[in-house]
Design a protein around this motif. Structure first.
Motif, PDB file in Angstrom:
ATOM      1  N   ALA A   1       0.849  -1.195   0.000  1.00 57.64           N
ATOM      2  CA  ALA A   1       0.000   0.000   0.000  1.00 57.64           C
ATOM      3  C   ALA A   1       0.884   1.245   0.000  1.00 57.64           C
TER       4      ALA A   1
ATOM      5  N   ARG B   1      -5.287   1.019  -3.110  1.00 57.97           N
ATOM      6  CA  ARG B   1      -3.991   0.359  -3.285  1.00 57.97           C
ATOM      7  C   ARG B   1      -3.910  -0.244  -4.690  1.00 57.97           C
ATOM      8  N   TRP B   2      -4.995  -0.933  -5.036  1.00 57.88           N
ATOM      9  CA  TRP B   2      -5.028  -1.532  -6.369  1.00 57.88           C
ATOM     10  C   TRP B   2      -4.953  -0.435  -7.447  1.00 57.88           C
TER      11      TRP B   2
ATOM     12  N   TYR C   1      -3.669   2.468  -7.424  1.00 57.06           N
ATOM     13  CA  TYR C   1      -2.337   3.072  -7.536  1.00 57.06           C
ATOM     14  C   TYR C   1      -1.431   2.207  -8.406  1.00 57.06           C
ATOM     15  N   HIS C   2      -1.364   0.917  -8.073  1.00 50.26           N
ATOM     16  CA  HIS C   2      -0.454   0.040  -8.811  1.00 50.26           C
ATOM     17  C   HIS C   2      -0.943  -0.196 -10.239  1.00 50.26           C
TER      18      HIS C   2
ATOM     19  N   LYS D   1      -0.379   9.115  -7.192  1.00 52.82           N
ATOM     20  CA  LYS D   1      -1.039   9.336  -5.896  1.00 52.82           C
ATOM     21  C   LYS D   1      -2.127  10.403  -6.005  1.00 52.82           C
TER      22      LYS D   1
END
Lengths: 921, 241
Positions: A429, A488-489, A491-492, A517
């Motif tokens: 995260a 979190r997902w 972002y990646h 971000k």
């Protein structure tokens, strides 16, 4: 009754009746054979009359035009006067005098001519005598002398002939002069009447004259024979016969656009019949129907029971295009093109195999790691009815109940748990995401606006920038994404979509951590985060029985047709193959208990797509889901399905350049897969995002019409594999799609095929460039002439002012641009890219020179070529330190570029030297 | 009697000449006898915004002569709006176009004047007094868009426009440069001065619709009646959109 009575009995009335009956039958037979069953005769008579009337009206109109034309009347009057003049008076006398002189001159000429011929034969004889004497070794003096005499006589006679000829010619010339006035006028008159003559011939061609009467032509069957078009049951070639023009007499003639059927001109004659001559293609290859039938309109159009191919009308005709055209993204085939696109992209191919569409990538998201992505409660709701969350999603509604939806969600989460966990372990995260930080959210929103997200995604409910047909979105609308996916997902995923899904269509925008971000913080504000207890729901769903039930459902409903799901790798398509669905006989279509739906192929199919479970009965279960397509979209899919015919069109009728067709089809599939047209205009299609750049189109993504002619294939291929910024002033970013080698090749070949380029290779031989031209080009580019570097970048040498005022790096030209394109571009930039900021330095629409007159003799075209040659040398220029120029005024611009570079920034140059040097160096 | 003949002849001559030169245009120009005039001002409603200072960031040696301000909305001390275009919308017959050519100069990296009146079909002379590269890039709906370079060695180029329209002109080399061409099909067009004042002269007596156009504030129309020999007064008030 006695025998005698029997013999005396009269049968005349019976005979009379029989005769009358026979006669009536005979008349009826003739009538039926010649008239009732020959409706086309009546049409041809009517059409003939219509044509004759028109032709006659045209003759009358032309006659009237001539009568009213003062020019014509003047010519007629002058001709009359000239003719009169030759018949009497002074001119008449002159003519008769010339005529008698001509006769006399002819006699003189004929005499001389006769004498000449006589002398020539006498010479032949004398030669014989001379040669004979020589061979006999007798004295040759006599014959030789005789020969010489005759030669002299010949010369004299030739002179007489020439003189007589000249005399005669002179008289003839004089005569001709007098008559030439008449002849010129006659010629003029004839020219003026030529239109009338043609029109009169038209009328003559339409009628049969019998004495003083005119009759229309005798009707006969008109037919087009397409040799070896069809195949019989034993696969032997058969001719196809189309007799449609027996009634549709005006279909391929101009001027009957407003006539009644069946005489009317084809509604889009130029487009359809212009490119498909009726003589070669007939009618039924596109239209279907019963070509040879002529007994009634119903039979001819195939609107009879058991005829499998009733005539297509309206846009349905486009179902015929695909038989010959592999590529249907062409003018006039818009409906089938949409149908094909929908069929490929809405997901039909996931369950139904169709020849030629079997290898398409799966349409739905990658589910092998989905447990790391979505909220469990959201997933259940989504499976239950996806249209509820996203009305325009491609995911269809399977009408699952709560228990079924929970079972499926359970299986999806359970099967993806392992790979999801592994992915999470390597994708921690990130800190610094905060959807409550207004500044961060604003920055994210600004990025979402400017980077080009809206080329594919709507960012507010209802916003649809990339339409798939009428009712679907190409990419998901993100208006409520916070409800679905965790940050979190997100972002990646944003940082590297392929890191999550190796099949991702979403490209990488090469975001920095901070950019990602900010974007995720912004996306977190779109919709309400679920807020439910995700862990608790997961626990409940992951119950083993629930998961097992889910697995069975996932298998039954064929989810793996569109999604990559762990454990379902070996699943095959669950639907019926549709490769020849268009030829499916009505008897094979199951209408269930529906008696309210008309029994036609079209009605069955429309209702099946519109309401997939409509034919379900207690005994027959149906599993097809509901796609919620608009009527227009369904109609387009129907046209595509109708085109799936058993009969294949022979090669001779297809487009000759199959390789180009294939390149267009393959390339467009890749382009549509990645939705390149979301941002770029390609082949005049797409580029919806440009609407956001109306104020300044040069800040939007470049228009790629004609790109195949513009850029070199090698460069293009590398660029697709790894994009580099070409226009540093753009905020919108060409993403990295991670296209495979094969995909990149297909895209490059597509653009080349669009431009009709067979061999897309370019070789630039630097050594072959003329130094004179390179120097001239350098001079033209200098500040004293076109001052190219006022706007254009060249490697490290940057123009003055803010980046948005810059133009592309000319140092890239030699490896990026096609040399021929450079010439066309400089000649007229607006023609190649309307609205471009690049101004025209020349105007080739007239002959007047526009370039400076002291370069290459002021020849515009040669100057353009010189600029091209100069640009081609730029990439290879040696980079050295900027020379110190003591007196810039004395330095020739041509000499100054030598060995200069761009390391000196504009500021330093500004301080060091006057303006000229700074721009030059 | 002599007077009448002279007037009639000269009127016929000018009319003839005008007809020949503007055969395609509906407007008929000629001598106007006994016309009146329209005089007025265009005023800004509300608090006047300050003129934006332009960022001259390129070719400073030539371009950065004094501070440059945007002419998009110029409001004078008493609220008068400069660079508004006032015109009659429904006139088909009246005075002839004034003689002389329309000139747009590029001097100090500015368009001078800011708005040029260009009769349709006539030649606009575009000068480059700066001796550096400029380009003329027009934005229009009805006319063909033009984007021509005017390098140093081209002191003068010519361009013409067929349809009446307000055409924006920019220079892609110098992002701050902007000007307008008022392409007109009759001569009753006038640009307001620094006080927002304007005057239309030699208007044949009659009733007209009068229009004001301002690039930021849009358009507004009024009715006006012109009597022979008299001066009609018109005041426009435009508010920020």
């Amino acid at each position: 009754m006695s025998k005698a009575d029997e013999e005396k009995k009269s049968y005349s009335s019976v005979f009379l009746l029989a005769v009358a009956l026979l006669l009536a039958t005979a008349i009826w037979i003739v009538w039926d054979d010649q008239i009732s069953r020959r409706p086309w005769k009546k049409y041809q008579y009517e059409f003939s009359e219509m044509q004759i009337d028109r032709a006659k009206a045209e003759v009358t109109a032309e006659q009237k035009r001539l009568d009213d034309s003062s020019d014509y009347q003047t010519v007629v009057e002058e001709l009359r006067e000239a003719r009169q003049g030759t018949e009497g008076g002074e001119t008449g006398a002159a003519i008769s005098e010339l005529s008698s002189r001509e006769a006399a001159a002819r006699i003189v000429f004929d005499d001389a001519d006769f004498d000449l011929r006589l002398v020539k034969s006498q010479i032949e004889e004398a030669w014989y005598e001379f040669e004979h004497a020589e061979l006999m070794h007798v004295d040759t003096t006599g014959p030789k002398h005789h020969l010489e005499e005759l030669e002299a006589k010949k010369v004299a006679t030739e002179a007489r002939v020439a003189e007589a000829q000249a005399r005669l010619d002179q008289i003839l010339n004089e005569k001709e002069e007098i008559f030439s006035v008449v002849e010129t006028l006659e010629k003029q008159k004839k020219e003026m009447e030529s239109g009338l003559g043609r029109l009169e011939q038209n009328v003559e061609g339409l009628v049969i004259p019998v004495g003083p009467f005119e009759f229309p032509k005798i009707p006969k069957i008109q037919q087009v024979v397409l040799n070896e078009f069809d195949r019989n049951a034993y696969n032997q070639p058969l001719a196809r016969v189309d007799r449609c023009t027996s009634c549709h007499t005006g279909i391929n003639k101009d001027g009957f656009e407003d006539a009644e059927h069946p005489f009317r001109t084809h509604p889009d004659r130029k487009l359809y019949l212009g490119t498909h001559s009726v003589e070669k293609f007939g009618c039924t290859p596109c239209h279907q129907g019963q070509g040879p039938a002529v007994n009634s309109p119903e039979q001819a159009h195939g609107w009879v029971k058991h005829w499998l191919d009733p005539m297509y009308q309206g846009d349905d005709v486009q179902a015929g295009c695909i038989g010959c055209h592999d590529n249907v993204r062409i003018e006039g085939a818009e409906t089938i093109a949409l149908g094909e696109k929908l069929f490929e992209q809405v997901g039909c191919v996931g369950c139904h195999l169709v020849d030629g569409y079997g290898d398409l990538p799966k349409i739905g998201p990658y589910l092998r790691r989905v447990s790391a992505k979505v909220d469990a409660d959201w997933l259940v709701d989504w499976v239950k009815n996806p249209h509820e969350f996203r009305p325009r999603t491609k995911m269809p509604n399977f009408y699952f109940d709560q228990a079924e939806a929970e079972a499926i969600a359970g299986y999806i989460l359970a099967s993806s748990a392992k790979e999801g966990e592994e992915w999470l372990a390597s994708h921690p995260a990130p800190g610094g995401i905060d959807s409550s930080d207004a500044a961060l959210v604003a920055k994210g929103a600004e990025l979402a606006d400017s980077l080009g997200c809206r080329g594919c995604h709507g960012l507010a409910p209802g916003e649809s920038p990339a339409l798939l047909g009428d009712s679907k979105d190409i990419a998901p609308n993100l208006g409520n994404i916070a409800e679905k996916a965790n940050q979190r997902w997100m972002y990646h995923w944003l940082k590297n979509p392929r890191g999550y899904s190796p099949e991702a269509r979403m490209p990488s925008l090469r975001l920095s951590d901070d950019e990602a971000k900010a974007l995720v913080s912004y996306l977190g504000t779109l919709g309400e985060p679920a807020g439910s207890d995700d862990a608790a729901t997961r626990d409940r769903l992951l119950d083993a029985d629930n998961v097992a039930e889910g697995e069975a459902l996932v298998r039954k409903y064929g989810c793996a047709g569109c999604h990559n799901i762990p454990g379902m790798e070996a699943e095959s398509r669950i639907g019926v193959e549709l490769s020849v669905f268009g030829s499916k006989p009505l008897e094979e279509l199951f209408f269930g208990k529906r008696t309210d739906i008309p029994h036609t192929w079209k009605d069955w199919t429309y209702n099946k797509i519109n309401e997939p479970r409509i034919y379900e009965t207690d005994r027959i279960e149906q599993v097809m889901p509901h796609f919620a397509l608009s009527e227009e979209d369904i109609d387009a899919i129907l046209v595509f399905l109708a085109s799936r015919q058993e009969a294949k069109v022979p090669e001779a009728y297809k487009l000759a350049d199959r390789q180009r067709e294939q390149a267009l089809v393959d390339g467009l599939r890749v382009i549509e897969h990645y939705n390149c047209v979301g941002c770029h205009v390609i082949n005049d299609q797409g580029g919806a995002i440009l609407a956001r750049y109306e104020e300044n189109p040069s800040l939007g993504p470049p228009i790629l019409n004609g790109e195949g002619a513009k850029v070199q294939s090698d460069w293009f291929y590398s660029f697709l594999k790894q994009p580099v910024p070409l226009r540093p002033w753009l905020k919108i970013r060409m993403p990295t799609f991670g296209v495979s080698d094969d995909e990149a090749r297909k895209i490059v070949e597509y653009f080349a095929a669009l431009e009709g380029i067979d061999s897309p290779f370019v070789h630039i031989d630097q050594a072959a460039l003329s130094p004179e031209y390179v120097e001239a080009g350098k001079l033209l580019a200098s500040v004293d002439y076109f001052s190219c570097y006022t706007c254009h970048q060249q490697g490290e040498r940057k123009p003055e002012g803010p980046e948005e005022g810059w133009a592309p790096d000319l140092a890239m030209a030699s490896e990026r641009l096609n040399p021929d394109w450079i010439v066309e571009w400089i000649k007229d930039p607006q023609a190649l890219m309307p609205g471009s900021r690049m101004p025209a330095f020349y105007d080739f629409s007239d002959d007047s020179p526009d370039g400076p007159d002291d370069v290459l003799g002021g020849n515009d075209l040669e100057q353009v070529k010189a600029l091209r040659d100069y640009l081609l040398t730029l990439g290879s220029m040696p980079v050295a330190a900027a020379p110190v120029v003591a007196d810039p005024e004395r330095v020739e611009p041509a000499a100054m570029d030598q060995g200069t570079d761009g390391t000196a920034s504009s500021e330093t140059s500004n301080a060091a030297a006057p303006e000229t040097v700074q721009v030059e160096g | 009697m002599l007077n009448f003949r002279m007037i009639a002849q000269s009127a016929a001559l000018t009319l003839g000449a005008a007809l020949v030169s503007t055969a395609a245009i509906a407007y008929e120009g000629g001598a106007v006898a006994g016309g009146g005039s329209i005089k007025g001002t265009v005023k800004f409603k509300g608090e006047a915004p300050a003129q934006e200072v332009l960022d001259v960031n390129k070719d400073k040696k030539v371009c950065a002569v004094g501070e440059k301000k945007s002419n998009e909305l110029v409001v004078g001390a008493d609220g008068g709006i400069r660079y508004a275009v006032v015109s009659l919308t429904n006139i088909s017959k009246g005075k002839a176009f004034p003689e002389g050519e329309s000139i747009l100069d590029q001097a100090g990296c500015e368009y001078l004047p800011y708005i040029v009146i260009v009769p349709t079909g006539s030649e606009l002379v575009i000068k480059n007094s700066d001796g550096i590269l400029h380009n003329i890039h027009t934005y229009s709906d009805k006319n063909k868009a033009v984007n021509r370079a005017q390098p140093k060695f081209k002191k003068k180029i010519k361009e013409s426009f067929a349809e009446p329209e307000m055409v924006k002109v920019t220079c892609d080399v110098h992002g701050w440069m902007k000007g307008w061409l008022a392409v007109v099909d009759h001569p009753y067009y006038v640009i307001t001065d620094e006080k927002g004042a304007f005057e239309l002269t030699d208007v044949p007596a009659g009733e007209y619709e009068i229009k004001v156009w301002q690039e930021k504030l849009g358009e507004s129309t009024q009715k006006v009646t012109v009597a022979g020999g008299a001066e009609a007064a018109v005041t426009f008030e435009l508010a920020a959109k």
